[in-house]
Design an enzyme around this catalytic site. Structure first.
Site, PDB file in Angstrom:
ATOM      1  N   TYR A  42      41.641  31.536  36.969  1.00  0.00           N
ATOM      2  CA  TYR A  42      42.728  31.585  35.984  1.00  0.00           C
ATOM      3  C   TYR A  42      43.792  30.548  36.320  1.00  0.00           C
ATOM      4  O   TYR A  42      44.260  29.807  35.448  1.00  0.00           O
ATOM      5  CB  TYR A  42      43.346  32.986  35.970  1.00  0.00           C
ATOM      6  CG  TYR A  42      44.545  33.126  35.060  1.00  0.00           C
ATOM      7  CD1 TYR A  42      44.397  33.494  33.720  1.00  0.00           C
ATOM      8  CD2 TYR A  42      45.833  32.895  35.542  1.00  0.00           C
ATOM      9  CE1 TYR A  42      45.498  33.623  32.894  1.00  0.00           C
ATOM     10  CE2 TYR A  42      46.940  33.011  34.715  1.00  0.00           C
ATOM     11  CZ  TYR A  42      46.767  33.381  33.399  1.00  0.00           C
ATOM     12  OH  TYR A  42      47.862  33.498  32.579  1.00  0.00           O
ATOM     13  N   ASP A  43      44.177  30.481  37.598  1.00  0.00           N
ATOM     14  CA  ASP A  43      45.200  29.521  38.019  1.00  0.00           C
ATOM     15  C   ASP A  43      44.743  28.086  37.781  1.00  0.00           C
ATOM     16  O   ASP A  43      45.550  27.213  37.457  1.00  0.00           O
ATOM     17  CB  ASP A  43      45.544  29.717  39.496  1.00  0.00           C
ATOM     18  CG  ASP A  43      46.268  31.032  39.752  1.00  0.00           C
ATOM     19  OD1 ASP A  43      46.874  31.561  38.805  1.00  0.00           O
ATOM     20  OD2 ASP A  43      46.219  31.525  40.895  1.00  0.00           O
ATOM     21  N   GLU A 119      52.691  36.844  55.293  1.00  0.00           N
ATOM     22  CA  GLU A 119      52.261  38.239  55.196  1.00  0.00           C
ATOM     23  C   GLU A 119      51.203  38.367  54.112  1.00  0.00           C
ATOM     24  O   GLU A 119      51.112  37.503  53.228  1.00  0.00           O
ATOM     25  CB  GLU A 119      53.442  39.164  54.891  1.00  0.00           C
ATOM     26  CG  GLU A 119      54.136  38.861  53.586  1.00  0.00           C
ATOM     27  CD  GLU A 119      55.362  39.726  53.352  1.00  0.00           C
ATOM     28  OE1 GLU A 119      55.701  39.944  52.167  1.00  0.00           O
ATOM     29  OE2 GLU A 119      55.980  40.182  54.327  1.00  0.00           O
ATOM     30  N   LYS A 121      49.218  39.232  50.769  1.00  0.00           N
ATOM     31  CA  LYS A 121      49.649  39.389  49.383  1.00  0.00           C
ATOM     32  C   LYS A 121      49.287  40.775  48.885  1.00  0.00           C
ATOM     33  O   LYS A 121      48.166  41.239  49.086  1.00  0.00           O
ATOM     34  CB  LYS A 121      48.979  38.345  48.493  1.00  0.00           C
ATOM     35  CG  LYS A 121      49.352  38.470  47.010  1.00  0.00           C
ATOM     36  CD  LYS A 121      48.598  37.462  46.170  1.00  0.00           C
ATOM     37  CE  LYS A 121      49.018  37.537  44.700  1.00  0.00           C
ATOM     38  NZ  LYS A 121      48.688  38.850  44.095  1.00  0.00           N
ATOM     39  N   ARG A 142      57.783  43.265  34.963  1.00  0.00           N
ATOM     40  CA  ARG A 142      58.118  41.849  34.860  1.00  0.00           C
ATOM     41  C   ARG A 142      57.988  41.350  33.424  1.00  0.00           C
ATOM     42  O   ARG A 142      58.781  40.551  32.955  1.00  0.00           O
ATOM     43  CB  ARG A 142      57.207  41.024  35.781  1.00  0.00           C
ATOM     44  CG  ARG A 142      57.591  39.545  35.809  1.00  0.00           C
ATOM     45  CD  ARG A 142      56.783  38.783  36.814  1.00  0.00           C
ATOM     46  NE  ARG A 142      55.366  38.707  36.460  1.00  0.00           N
ATOM     47  CZ  ARG A 142      54.475  38.016  37.153  1.00  0.00           C
ATOM     48  NH1 ARG A 142      54.838  37.392  38.254  1.00  0.00           N
ATOM     49  NH2 ARG A 142      53.216  37.970  36.763  1.00  0.00           N
ATOM     50  N   GLU A 180      57.143  45.655  44.344  1.00  0.00           N
ATOM     51  CA  GLU A 180      55.753  45.611  43.897  1.00  0.00           C
ATOM     52  C   GLU A 180      55.183  47.021  43.950  1.00  0.00           C
ATOM     53  O   GLU A 180      55.160  47.649  45.012  1.00  0.00           O
ATOM     54  CB  GLU A 180      54.939  44.690  44.809  1.00  0.00           C
ATOM     55  CG  GLU A 180      53.595  44.294  44.250  1.00  0.00           C
ATOM     56  CD  GLU A 180      53.667  43.077  43.339  1.00  0.00           C
ATOM     57  OE1 GLU A 180      52.621  42.710  42.783  1.00  0.00           O
ATOM     58  OE2 GLU A 180      54.767  42.504  43.189  1.00  0.00           O
TER      59      GLU A 180
END
Length: 227
Positions: A42-43, A119, A121, A142, A180
Site C-alpha cells: 500500500y505504501d 520500539e 510498532k 484519527r 493507540e
C-alpha cells in the site's frame, strides 16, 4: 502522437488508476476490515502516486489520497464526527537503509547530536484524547487527520486509561494526547478461542478487532504496549 504526449497520457492514466485503487484499499482496510494487500505494498502505491503528482503538479487534486490521512470522512455513520484541536498527521515509512540514512541526515540539519529511541510498532487504531481540567471529555479516532469519530464512551471501557489526570493550578485548561488502541496477542488468542468454541467466525486479526472495540467493547484492549 509525440513521445512527450504519450508519456504524459500514460502518467495521467497511472494517476487515475492509483487514486482509484488506493481509495478501494482504504475502504477495504478502514471500513470493511478486509485488507487485501500488505502495508508495504500500500505504501509503495501511495509513494508512486506522490512521485507522479510531484512531476505533474497541474494534475494534483484536493481529494487525492495523498492529501488525506487514514480513512475517508465517511468511514462510518455510527458516531458523531468531531474536529481535532490538533491535526493527527501520519508518519512516513522507511523500508531501506538508504531511506534511513537520508532521514538521519535531515534530522542532523536541525539537531547536531540526535539520540534515537527504537520500539516495536503497535498495529492498532490511533485516537486523540482531550482532558479538560484533568478530566477526560473527548476521545476521537484519527479519521482523515482533521476530523474523526467521537468514541468517548467506548474508550471509557478501557481499564488502563485514566479518566482523571493530576494537574496543578497552573496547568488548567485542555490537555491533548494521542494514543493507540490495540488488543494484546494473548487477549486476541483468547477471544478467537471463545468465538471458535461458540461456533462463531473468529475475527481476522488483532488490528481489526481493536477497531471493533471502538464500536463494540471487547476484552483485552490497552493504550500501552503489552506483547
Amino acid at each position: 502522437m509525440s513521445v512527450k504526449k504519450k508519456t504524459a497520457k500514460a502518467a495521467r492514466s497511472r494517476i487515475d488508476f492509483l487514486r482509484k485503487e488506493i481509495e478501494r484499499h482504504n475502504q477495504l482496510y478502514y471500513n470493511m476490515a478486509r485488507p487485501e494487500i500488505s502495508d508495504q505494498a500500500y505504501d509503495a502505491m501511495l509513494a508512486e502516486l506522490e512521485r507522479i503528482e510531484g512531476e505533474h503538479p497541474e494534475w494534483q487534486a484536493e481529494d487525492s489520497p495523498t492529501r488525506r490521512v487514514g480513512a475517508s470522512p465517511g468511514e462510518t455513520k455510527a458516531h458523531e464526527r468531531v474536529a481535532h484541536a490538533v491535526p493527527l498527521m501520519s508518519l512516513d515509512n522507511t523500508y531501506t537503509a538508504e531511506e534511513l540514512i537520508a532521514f538521519d541526515e535531515r534530522v542532523r540539519k536541525v539537531i547536531a547530536h540526535p539520540r534515537y529511541v527504537v520500539e516495536p510498532k503497535i498495529d492498532g487504531v490511533a485516537v486523540a484524547l482531550t482532558y479538560r481540567d484533568g478530566s477526560l471529555v473527548l476521545a476521537a479516532t484519527r479519521g482523515d487527520g482533521v476530523t474523526g469519530e467521537d468514541v468517548t464512551e467506548n474508550i471509557r471501557t478501557i481499564p488502563e486509561l485514566p479518566m482523571e489526570v493530576k494537574r496543578n493550578a497552573a496547568m488548567k485548561g485542555e490537555l491533548h494526547l494521542r494514543g493507540e488502541v490495540f488488543i494484546t496477542k494473548k487477549g486476541f488468542a483468547e477471544l478467537v478461542r471463545e468465538m471458535t468454541d461458540k461456533g462463531e467466525d473468529p475475527f481476522a486479526n488483532p488490528r481489526n478487532t481493536a477497531a471493533g472495540t471502538l464500536k463494540l467493547p471487547l476484552p483485552g484492549t490497552a493504550l500501552t504496549p503489552d506483547a
